[in-house]
Design an enzyme around this catalytic site. Sequence first.
Site, short mmCIF file in Angstrom:
data_model
loop_
_atom_site.label_atom_id
_atom_site.label_comp_id
_atom_site.label_asym_id
_atom_site.label_seq_id
_atom_site.Cartn_x
_atom_site.Cartn_y
_atom_site.Cartn_z
N HIS A 91 -5.55 7.52 -3.41
CA HIS A 91 -6.29 6.36 -3.61
C HIS A 91 -7.22 5.94 -2.46
CE1 HIS A 91 -6.89 1.91 -3.64
NE2 HIS A 91 -7.26 2.21 -4.90
N GLU A 94 -10.26 8.03 -2.58
CA GLU A 94 -11.20 7.48 -3.60
C GLU A 94 -12.13 6.40 -3.04
OE1 GLU A 94 -11.10 4.28 -7.16
OE2 GLU A 94 -9.27 5.57 -6.89
N HIS A 95 -11.50 5.70 -2.13
CA HIS A 95 -12.57 4.62 -1.29
C HIS A 95 -13.53 5.44 -0.55
CE1 HIS A 95 -10.83 0.65 -2.15
NE2 HIS A 95 -10.10 1.49 -2.81
N GLU A 164 -11.77 0.42 6.06
CA GLU A 164 -11.40 0.61 4.68
C GLU A 164 -9.89 0.03 4.45
OE1 GLU A 164 -12.97 0.87 1.21
OE2 GLU A 164 -13.93 1.12 3.15
N GLU A 171 -7.23 -5.47 -2.19
CA GLU A 171 -7.13 -4.91 -3.38
C GLU A 171 -5.71 -5.06 -3.81
OE1 GLU A 171 -7.80 -0.74 -5.99
OE2 GLU A 171 -8.60 -0.98 -3.97
#
Length: 478
Positions: A91, A94-95, A164, A171
């Site tokens: 994940h 993905e960012h 990030e 999130e």
Amino acid sequence: MIRRSSSAALRRVLRSSRVSNISKHHLSTAAAADTNFPPYLLESPTTEITQFPSGLRVASETMLGANTATVGVWIDAGSRYETIHNNGAAHFLEHMAFKGTPRRTQYNLEVEIENMGGHLNAYTSREQTVYFAKVFEKDVPRAMDILADILLRSRLDPGAVERERDVILREMKEVNKQNEELVLDHLHATAFDGSGLGRTILGPEQNIRTLTRDDLREYIDTHYLAPQMVIAGAGAVDHSHLCELADYYFGNLKSELNEEQKKSDAICLDTGKFVGGDVRIHFNSDPIASFALAYEGASWTSEYAYPLMILQTIIGSFDRAVGKNPTSQLCYDVAANELANSISTFNTCYKDTGLFGLYAVAEREKVPALAACITKNIAQLAHHISEEDVERAKISLKATMLMGLDGNTNVCEDIGRQLLTYGRRITPVEIFQRIEEMTVDDVKAAAHKVFYDKDHAMAAVGGIEGMPSYEWLRNNSF
């Protein structure tokens, strides 16, 4: 837009020695004729599949009249294949994929996509990682260039990695505010305790704070292998051209790990073992209870996969806001007695196991009666399924599946997922045929296998002080 140019060298022709196993999957005309399926199904495009010697597969479906195409990369890697130490890496990547490469800064990437009128997206699941783009037909080569660039040559700038972390932590907070997401994460954790399927996709907070650039690079090196990747396309795509693009941009992918990587602690290859369990998070101030009750379901390739799809449709769902139009005895009982705000059935398949269950939201004082209603209906389900129930569910299931294939992005998603799941594309005609072959006895057998005298997993959040014990639920559901 981003959510979450071909060159002269690209014109080279694919050497025949690079490609093998070209095939088209479809039901034969004779077999199709026996099923009385509507003409639009029998005339649907075929899926062409090419496998390179490296193991990389290219699969596409050309849709006549389409002006746009969706192309993407489906990777057989997700959170279940992470370890305790790198859980969250897929994940996190993905960012990071959209944060720039040596050829494109983040700003240049965003401008390029916007100027094409395209859409670039990605998602991570427990078993798959996906990056895809929807563009005009003429921009398919540029889309493939971008996908290869962000997947294989992402900068993973240490400064961007640090920035990030906060984005992902925010999130996580937003996800945890959604009770359904929170409940289903806890459900997996207790159902598959000790295995990769029990870990969350985002990973634990500690990992988000400590994963390094090297951790992310190691994840790419150990999981982005040719046999684990499918290049899929649908819409205004030409299969031979897509193969040429795949060869040019992804032709140098490794086929296997070296000996040192095979021994690395960064690889998790455990099987998903359902162990059941119970987790309850009680909030005194919350007037609403949200909970999921689940049993071990079926894998994608299990003989029970299709019967459970029909069973899920039979049980159905109820939402008080929509009105009282119950689809099953359970939903009728819930609606008539006003036991829940909503209740829905889920059937989640994985490679080697699955989860079949119900998710419910109810006022805290209704929880004991709702739990009793659910277990009573589960206990009686295998005996009360009728021919009419099955036939009605077949029609509904086929309609749902066809609507899910509306548009080239959905078709592309179906192709990529099925190639990783089944090793081939199952056409709508074949799916319809399998559904039609299901009998009442098949569905009853599936219900008996899943529910009868079986341990369950439960996760509950909110005002749940009235929830019966695990033992009570276990003993009253058969």
